[in-house]
Design an enzyme around this catalytic site. Structure first.
Site, PDB file in Angstrom:
ATOM      1  N   ASP A   2       0.842  -1.201   0.000  1.00 29.78           N
ATOM      2  CA  ASP A   2       0.000   0.000   0.000  1.00 29.78           C
ATOM      3  C   ASP A   2       0.874   1.247   0.000  1.00 29.78           C
ATOM      4  OD1 ASP A   2      -2.889   1.168   0.747  1.00 29.78           O
ATOM      5  OD2 ASP A   2      -1.400   2.229   1.947  1.00 29.78           O
ATOM      6  N   TYR A  28       2.825   9.970  -0.247  1.00 27.52           N
ATOM      7  CA  TYR A  28       3.901   9.401   0.589  1.00 27.52           C
ATOM      8  C   TYR A  28       5.277   9.670  -0.027  1.00 27.52           C
ATOM      9  CZ  TYR A  28       0.124   6.524   2.681  1.00 27.52           C
ATOM     10  OH  TYR A  28      -1.038   6.069   3.276  1.00 27.52           O
ATOM     11  N   LYS A  37      -2.744   5.828  -4.229  1.00 27.78           N
ATOM     12  CA  LYS A  37      -3.851   6.755  -3.952  1.00 27.78           C
ATOM     13  C   LYS A  37      -3.620   8.104  -4.596  1.00 27.78           C
ATOM     14  CE  LYS A  37      -3.806   4.670   0.652  1.00 27.78           C
ATOM     15  NZ  LYS A  37      -2.387   4.513   1.003  1.00 27.78           N
ATOM     16  N   HIS A  80      -7.523   9.559  -1.874  1.00 31.68           N
ATOM     17  CA  HIS A  80      -6.932   9.471  -0.537  1.00 31.68           C
ATOM     18  C   HIS A  80      -7.810  10.070   0.570  1.00 31.68           C
ATOM     19  CE1 HIS A  80      -2.702   9.072   1.369  1.00 31.68           C
ATOM     20  NE2 HIS A  80      -3.611   8.980   2.316  1.00 31.68           N
TER      21      HIS A  80
HETATM   22  P1  NDP Z   1       0.595   0.937  11.783  1.00 29.50           P
HETATM   23  O1  NDP Z   1      -0.680   0.610  12.438  1.00 29.50           O
HETATM   24  O2  NDP Z   1       1.093   0.070  10.714  1.00 29.50           O
HETATM   25  O3  NDP Z   1       1.720   1.134  12.899  1.00 29.50           O
HETATM   26  C1  NDP Z   1       3.034   1.502  12.589  1.00 29.50           C
HETATM   27  C2  NDP Z   1       3.774   1.766  13.898  1.00 29.50           C
HETATM   28  O4  NDP Z   1       3.795   0.580  14.699  1.00 29.50           O
HETATM   29  C3  NDP Z   1       5.202   2.168  13.708  1.00 29.50           C
HETATM   30  O5  NDP Z   1       5.557   2.994  14.811  1.00 29.50           O
HETATM   31  C4  NDP Z   1       5.937   0.814  13.758  1.00 29.50           C
HETATM   32  O6  NDP Z   1       7.272   1.025  14.136  1.00 29.50           O
HETATM   33  C5  NDP Z   1       5.145   0.114  14.845  1.00 29.50           C
HETATM   34  N1  NDP Z   1       5.083  -1.352  14.708  1.00 29.50           N
HETATM   35  C6  NDP Z   1       4.890  -2.068  13.571  1.00 29.50           C
HETATM   36  N2  NDP Z   1       4.849  -3.389  13.842  1.00 29.50           N
HETATM   37  C7  NDP Z   1       5.021  -3.520  15.183  1.00 29.50           C
HETATM   38  C8  NDP Z   1       5.064  -4.640  16.057  1.00 29.50           C
HETATM   39  N3  NDP Z   1       4.914  -5.886  15.614  1.00 29.50           N
HETATM   40  N4  NDP Z   1       5.267  -4.391  17.373  1.00 29.50           N
HETATM   41  C9  NDP Z   1       5.412  -3.130  17.838  1.00 29.50           C
HETATM   42  N5  NDP Z   1       5.355  -2.034  17.060  1.00 29.50           N
HETATM   43  C10 NDP Z   1       5.163  -2.227  15.735  1.00 29.50           C
HETATM   44  O7  NDP Z   1       0.441   2.466  11.324  1.00 29.50           O
HETATM   45  P2  NDP Z   1       0.300   3.251   9.995  1.00 29.50           P
HETATM   46  O8  NDP Z   1      -0.382   4.485  10.386  1.00 29.50           O
HETATM   47  O9  NDP Z   1       1.583   3.285   9.261  1.00 29.50           O
HETATM   48  O10 NDP Z   1      -0.779   2.454   9.127  1.00 29.50           O
HETATM   49  C11 NDP Z   1      -0.436   1.374   8.299  1.00 29.50           C
HETATM   50  C12 NDP Z   1      -0.533   1.747   6.820  1.00 29.50           C
HETATM   51  O11 NDP Z   1      -1.850   2.152   6.496  1.00 29.50           O
HETATM   52  C13 NDP Z   1       0.326   2.962   6.416  1.00 29.50           C
HETATM   53  O12 NDP Z   1       1.687   2.648   6.339  1.00 29.50           O
HETATM   54  C14 NDP Z   1      -0.337   3.327   5.115  1.00 29.50           C
HETATM   55  O13 NDP Z   1       0.072   2.445   4.093  1.00 29.50           O
HETATM   56  C15 NDP Z   1      -1.807   3.145   5.467  1.00 29.50           C
HETATM   57  N6  NDP Z   1      -2.408   4.398   6.006  1.00 29.50           N
HETATM   58  C16 NDP Z   1      -3.365   5.021   5.237  1.00 29.50           C
HETATM   59  C17 NDP Z   1      -3.921   6.204   5.645  1.00 29.50           C
HETATM   60  C18 NDP Z   1      -4.944   6.858   4.799  1.00 29.50           C
HETATM   61  O14 NDP Z   1      -5.272   8.029   5.044  1.00 29.50           O
HETATM   62  N7  NDP Z   1      -5.476   6.186   3.801  1.00 29.50           N
HETATM   63  C19 NDP Z   1      -3.533   6.868   6.915  1.00 29.50           C
HETATM   64  C20 NDP Z   1      -2.547   6.107   7.671  1.00 29.50           C
HETATM   65  C21 NDP Z   1      -2.053   4.919   7.234  1.00 29.50           C
HETATM   66  P3  NDP Z   1       8.538   0.372  13.333  1.00 29.50           P
HETATM   67  O15 NDP Z   1       8.442   0.801  11.900  1.00 29.50           O
HETATM   68  O16 NDP Z   1       9.699   0.945  14.066  1.00 29.50           O
HETATM   69  O17 NDP Z   1       8.410  -1.117  13.498  1.00 29.50           O
END
Ligand code: NDP
Length: 304
Positions: free
Chosen positions: A47, A52, A81, A121
């Site tokens: 995604d 981004y 998006k 988006h």
């Molecule tokens: P996530 O729910 O994927 O969480 C990401 C965070 O959690 C980071 O701080 C990551 O740190 C940490 N993390 C990941 N895996 C673990 C684990 N197993 N244990 C502990 N911590 C963990 O957040 P996002 O907001 O990034 O959402 C996911 C995706 O959704 C985005 O990347 C994007 O593609 C999409 N999105 C879409 C939006 C929209 O408006 N359409 C808005 C927001 C997100 P680290 O990297 O250090 O592991």
């Protein structure tokens, strides 16, 4: 480790894998390696988004992942998006023609000749929103987007499309996790056959987006854990992250965990070894706090 590979249908010929790899906040320069690693670990959905600013790296990562695994393009589901423009941020709203041009630019950066899912988006397109949607319908008609949808749309934005007599989106990507369950919107989407895709599933983790510059509306107070999710996770012998992601897929939502840490990437797709029981689902249902944390828009229905 068992890779969770169920897929949810979006239309008669397209199904979305239940666990995708999120790439928000992954810099273009890191995206190739991250996406290549994700594909080699078993992720089959990537995604990304125009906004981004990492589509080039994501595209290179997809190519590298395909070469490394011997998979074909058709084996990977790719979402990107449209950034609709946002008047309050001084941006021009994209009309139908500019939407098509933005899509073609995304495709070129990705190095692909079609995407599996193209989304608007956010509903910030205001007066151009319907024209943006018309452009997506055209992109699907010519086969450049296999499925089309929206993101962060509330009921009133979906009703606007319905009132215009246009085909409804096949999906709405929204923030969904136990703290933000949006039952009314999800119910509306179910009634209208619009698939929910969950983003920011891990937002309830006290460490979610904790690093500087990670664009979180989460306050210090919200980072204090009451330990309930941790104790449910311990009961199943999984991490809190796995519990939250399993909650998503068990609710029927494809999830999109983002991580740059290969061990977490592995963990986030290993969701098949347990089922959350009815008692724990009820306790998670009671955690709903309403609006989300990832976007300051909170309740998307406020946008005109
Ligand atoms: P996530 O729910 O994927 O969480 C990401 C965070 O959690 C980071 O701080 C990551 O740190 C940490 N993390 C990941 N895996 C673990 C684990 N197993 N244990 C502990 N911590 C963990 O957040 P996002 O907001 O990034 O959402 C996911 C995706 O959704 C985005 O990347 C994007 O593609 C999409 N999105 C879409 C939006 C929209 O408006 N359409 C808005 C927001 C997100 P680290 O990297 O250090 O592991």
């Amino acid at each position: 480790m068992t890779v969770f590979q169920k897929a949810f249908p979006l239309n008669p010929s397209t199904a979305i894998p239940s666990v995708g790899f999120g790439t928000y906040l992954i810099a273009d320069g890191d995206a190739e390696n991250a996406v290549r690693t994700a594909i080699s670990l078993g992720y089959r959905h990537i995604d990304t988004a125009e906004v981004y600013e990492n589509e080039k790296g994501v595209g290179a990562g997809i190519q590298a992942g395909l070469s490394e695994t011997g998979l074909a393009r058709e084996d990977i589901f790719v979402t990107t998006k449209l950034w609709p423009g946002h008047a309050a941020w001084g941006q021009e709203l994209k009309n139908e023609e500019k939407t098509i041009a933005a899509f073609n630019a995304s495709l070129e950066r990705l190095g692909l000749d079609y995407v599996d899912l193209y989304l608007i988006h956010s509903p910030h397109g205001g007066p151009e929103r319907l024209n943006q949607w018309r452009a997506l319908l055209e992109l699907q008609r010519v086969g450049k987007a296999r499925s089309i949808g929206v993101s962060n749309f509330g009921e009133k934005h979906l009703e606007e499309i319905k009132a215009a007599g246009l085909a409804l989106p096949e999906a709405n990507q929204i923030e969904l996790h136990p703290w933000s369950q949006k039952p009314t919107l999800v119910g509306y989407m179910k009634d209208h056959d619009i698939a929910p895709i969950a983003y920011s599933s891990l937002a309830p983790l006290s460490t979610w987006r904790i690093e500087d510059g990670q664009d979180s509306a989460k306050t210090e107070q919200m980072r204090i854990s009451d330990g309930v999710l941790a104790s449910i996770a311990a009961k199943y012998g999984v991490t809190e992250a796995q519990l939250l992601l399993r909650w998503g897929v068990q609710s029927g939502y494809p999830v999109l965990p983002k991580s740059l840490n290969p061990e977490r990437m592995r963990q986030n797709i290993d969701l098949d070894g347990f089922t959350i029981d009815d008692g724990d689902l009820a306790s998670m249902k009671s955690m709903d706090r309403g609006g989300g944390l990832a976007w300051s828009i909170g309740d998307p229905s406020y946008i005109d």
